[in-house]
Design a protein around this motif. Structure first.
Motif, PDB file in Angstrom:
ATOM      1  N   ASP A   1      -1.095 -17.727   0.820  1.00 19.26           N
ATOM      2  CA  ASP A   1      -2.490 -17.600   0.337  1.00 19.26           C
ATOM      3  C   ASP A   1      -3.249 -19.031   0.412  1.00 19.26           C
ATOM      4  OD1 ASP A   1      -5.213 -17.047  -0.450  1.00 19.26           O
ATOM      5  OD2 ASP A   1      -4.558 -15.884  -2.099  1.00 19.26           O
TER       6      ASP A   1
ATOM      7  N   PRO B   1      -6.040 -19.889  -2.710  1.00 19.31           N
ATOM      8  CA  PRO B   1      -6.137 -18.723  -3.502  1.00 19.31           C
ATOM      9  C   PRO B   1      -7.302 -18.333  -4.445  1.00 19.31           C
ATOM     10  CG  PRO B   1      -4.496 -20.354  -4.378  1.00 19.31           C
ATOM     11  CD  PRO B   1      -5.049 -20.863  -3.042  1.00 19.31           C
TER      12      PRO B   1
ATOM     13  N   ALA C   1      -0.697 -21.003  -1.730  1.00 19.24           N
ATOM     14  CA  ALA C   1       0.095 -20.249  -2.519  1.00 19.24           C
ATOM     15  C   ALA C   1       1.180 -19.674  -1.671  1.00 19.24           C
ATOM     16  CB  ALA C   1      -0.807 -19.494  -3.315  1.00 19.24           C
TER      17      ALA C   1
ATOM     18  N   LEU D   1       3.559 -16.321  -1.699  1.00 18.22           N
ATOM     19  CA  LEU D   1       3.375 -15.453  -2.475  1.00 18.22           C
ATOM     20  C   LEU D   1       4.922 -14.750  -2.849  1.00 18.22           C
ATOM     21  CD1 LEU D   1       0.336 -13.658  -1.077  1.00 18.22           C
ATOM     22  CD2 LEU D   1       0.465 -15.040  -2.889  1.00 18.22           C
TER      23      LEU D   1
ATOM     24  N   VAL E   1      -1.373 -15.233  -8.039  1.00 18.84           N
ATOM     25  CA  VAL E   1      -2.606 -15.515  -7.763  1.00 18.84           C
ATOM     26  C   VAL E   1      -3.060 -13.949  -7.193  1.00 18.84           C
ATOM     27  CG1 VAL E   1      -2.272 -17.855  -7.166  1.00 18.84           C
ATOM     28  CG2 VAL E   1      -1.845 -16.080  -5.349  1.00 18.84           C
ATOM     29  N   ASN E   2      -2.358 -13.111  -6.612  1.00 20.41           N
ATOM     30  CA  ASN E   2      -3.025 -12.052  -6.167  1.00 20.41           C
ATOM     31  C   ASN E   2      -2.790 -10.678  -6.792  1.00 20.41           C
ATOM     32  OD1 ASN E   2      -0.057 -11.634  -5.967  1.00 20.41           O
ATOM     33  ND2 ASN E   2      -0.008 -11.104  -3.758  1.00 20.41           N
TER      34      ASN E   2
ATOM     35  N   ASP F   1       3.798 -16.210  -8.162  1.00 24.26           N
ATOM     36  CA  ASP F   1       3.587 -16.976  -6.862  1.00 24.26           C
ATOM     37  C   ASP F   1       3.694 -18.412  -7.259  1.00 24.26           C
ATOM     38  OD1 ASP F   1       2.817 -14.409  -5.546  1.00 24.26           O
ATOM     39  OD2 ASP F   1       0.838 -14.819  -6.902  1.00 24.26           O
TER      40      ASP F   1
ATOM     41  N   VAL G   1       2.126 -22.022  -6.280  1.00 22.87           N
ATOM     42  CA  VAL G   1       1.012 -22.659  -5.730  1.00 22.87           C
ATOM     43  C   VAL G   1       1.351 -24.358  -5.390  1.00 22.87           C
ATOM     44  CG1 VAL G   1      -1.415 -23.407  -5.969  1.00 22.87           C
ATOM     45  CG2 VAL G   1      -0.493 -21.370  -6.883  1.00 22.87           C
TER      46      VAL G   1
ATOM     47  N   GLN H   1      -7.860  -8.915  -5.900  1.00 15.79           N
ATOM     48  CA  GLN H   1      -7.268 -10.593  -5.658  1.00 15.79           C
ATOM     49  C   GLN H   1      -6.322 -10.600  -4.120  1.00 15.79           C
ATOM     50  OE1 GLN H   1      -5.685 -10.386  -9.830  1.00 15.79           O
ATOM     51  NE2 GLN H   1      -5.930 -12.390  -9.726  1.00 15.79           N
TER      52      GLN H   1
ATOM     53  N   GLN I   1      -5.837 -10.714  -0.110  1.00 17.22           N
ATOM     54  CA  GLN I   1      -6.937 -11.060   0.995  1.00 17.22           C
ATOM     55  C   GLN I   1      -7.046 -10.144   2.019  1.00 17.22           C
ATOM     56  OE1 GLN I   1      -7.185 -15.175   2.599  1.00 17.22           O
ATOM     57  NE2 GLN I   1      -5.325 -15.577   1.555  1.00 17.22           N
TER      58      GLN I   1
END
Length: 513
Positions: A42, A45, A63, A65, A103-104, A110, A112, A209, A211
């Motif tokens: 991501d 993020p 990020a 994942l 982040v998701n 995750d 970063v 969150q 994508q």
């Protein structure tokens, strides 16, 4: 009565000449995918689309994942690099710090990583035409980790499909189904069975969150669609088209959802109707869209096999070609029933309302959809978007039909079908529309024009109705109104019974039974 080849045949001929090259050998498969990563990324993020300011300072966050098979806390930042998989610039190393964060919102940790923007820009990883970034790294145990995500420079034109208006988030996934009872008639291989790819859009649980998926789930398939004679369109062009569907998102909780089968026009991937199919899914429909192999443009199966478009559009009318499409749709209907009985992934089992099924399509897909309604009494309604009727159309159907066409469309089969109808027909005429107005093409034209001076509204017969968002809103509104009344059974739609709404380009004629 034999169908009269209308302007739609000319449009399809032009399109398929572009997609496959009429009278030429089928196009070769696209090159191997440069991003065969082992994990998901991501870029930026928390942001979507991933737009990077090239003149910015500081660092670009990426990020990695976390997954059940990857503990991202074991990544070694000293081994992490970022590159442009479609270019030749040297890669850039990450800063030597790793931040742990979900982040998701999937409950997995995750990792970063940060990359200096100045280095990314100076080494050519970030540039005006960048469309993707690739990360490579190792765990402390030496295992390779890699992945790709889309990223665009702030000055590049982006195309975002219109946001769905329904109460549900939208998920998307794909299936490959083989009809073991049928030999494949479009190849010369012996004992080759008919195999079809399905793209599904469906009401999903909200994953704010996450994508959205790329426009084409398989990037190489999108690239193959862009290998069009006479046009110069780069492989990364479709990376600049942004959707609202999350890949493999959980199905929304609660009810059984009605089903709509969708069949596209010849030479045309079902992905090119994503704007209307996302809209239907957001209002509670599971949409099963079919790639009719060897007729809807190139298809890449899950194991990597490539099936090019091979069928000449000049033979669309009055040939076994059309019968194959009808049989495809009837097979898919049987597979949908089987999916409800037992989905191996568990997503759709027991969640499909097989008492509420519609069959919709565009062009030859619309004509085929009509015949499916004729042969499958359990189907509630069908829709023909600007398709000349074929096959046994003159016998009529017992279900309501939405018939959409351009206002200048003088199609004898349309007039005869309405005259001899056995059920209500909702005839919607759209002025300034072209044959491909009812697809995503009007939304994509401006982006395509930035790469090829040969692209215009005449190239793809998209008409002159502007802006493009209005063309999409018209198609979405009428298809949804018809589905809600006659597939879902929500009662009378104000749009279908109150005229043309707020669109002066639309004329509605209701022909009761």
């Amino acid at each position: 009565m034999s169908p009269k080849p209308s302007h739609s045949l000319a449009a399809l001929t032009a399109l398929t000449v572009l997609a496959a090259g009429c009278g030429k050998e089928p196009l070769p498969p696209p090159p191997p995918e440069a991003c065969t990563g082992t994990t998901a990324l991501d870029v930026l993020p928390g942001a979507y689309p991933n737009v990077v300011e090239l003149s910015g300072t500081g660092s670009l966050e990426v990020a990695v994942l976390g997954e059940t098979t990857l503990d991202v806390r074991t990544l070694d930042p000293a081994t992490a690099t970022l590159s442009d998989p479609d270019g030749s610039a040297p890669s850039v190393s990450a800063e030597l710090e790793l931040r742990e964060q979900d982040v998701n919102g999937d409950g997995q940790v995750d990792a970063v990583l940060r990359f200096p923007l100045a280095s990314l820009r100076d080494k050519g990883v970030l540039h005006e035409k960048v469309s993707r970034l690739k990360l490579d790294a190792k765990t402390r145990a030496g295992a390779q980790v890699s992945g790709c995500d889309r990223a665009q420079a702030s000055g590049h034109l982006l195309t975002r499909l219109p946001a769905p208006t329904g109460p549900y988030a939208v998920g998307t996934t794909a299936f490959s189904w083989v009809d073991t009872s049928r030999e494949e008639t479009f190849t010369h291989a012996s004992k080759d069975k008919r195999e079809l790819m399905m793209r599904l859009w469906y009401p999903a649980a909200s994953t704010p969150q996450a994508q959205p998926a790329p426009y084409f789930l398989v990037r190489r398939e999108g690239i193959a669609q862009l290998q069009q004679d006479g046009l110069t369109l780069p492989p990364g062009m479709l990376d600049f088209v942004h959707t609202h569907s999350v890949a493999d998102a959980p199905l929304a909780a609660g009810e059984r959802f009605p089903v709509i089968l969708f069949s596209p026009g010849a030479g045309f991937s079902p992905t090119f109707y994503a704007s209307v199919l996302e809209e239907l899914a957001s209002h509670g429909y599971v949409v099963v869209a079919t790639s009719h192999t060897y007729t809807n443009g190139p298809v890449i199966f899950p194991d990597g096999r490539y099936a090019p478009n091979t069928q000449d559009p000049s033979g669309l009318f009055g040939t076994p070609y059309f019968d194959v499409l009808v049989t495809d749709l009837r097979f898919i209907l049987s597979q949908v029933r089987a999916l409800d009985a037992g989905d191996a992934q568990g997503r759709f089992a027991g969640r499909l309302d097989l008492e509420r099924v519609g069959v919709f399509g565009h062009s030859i897909g619309g004509a085929a959809s009509t015949i499916v309604c004729q042969k499958e009494p359990s189907v509630r309604a069908c829709s023909n978007l600007d398709g000349t009727f074929q096959g046994s159309w003159d016998k009529g159907i017992a279900q309501p039909l939405l018939l959409v066409h351009t206002q200048v469309h003088d199609d004898g089969t349309h007039r005869a079908f309405i005259k001899d109808r056995r059920a209500p027909v909702y005839e919607v005429s759209v002025s300034q529309a072209g044959h491909l107005t009812f697809s995503d093409l009007p939304l994509l034209l401006e982006l395509m024009k930035t790469y090829s001076s040969k692209v215009n509204s005449e190239t793809f017969d998209t008409g002159t109705l502007e802006p493009a968002e209005r063309t999409a809103s018209i198609t979405r509104a009428w298809v949804l109104a018809f589905a809600d009344e006659h597939v879902k059974g929500n009662g009378e739609s104000p749009l279908l019974h109150g005229g043309a709404g707020n669109d002066p380009e639309v004329t509605l004629k209701v022909h009761p039974r």
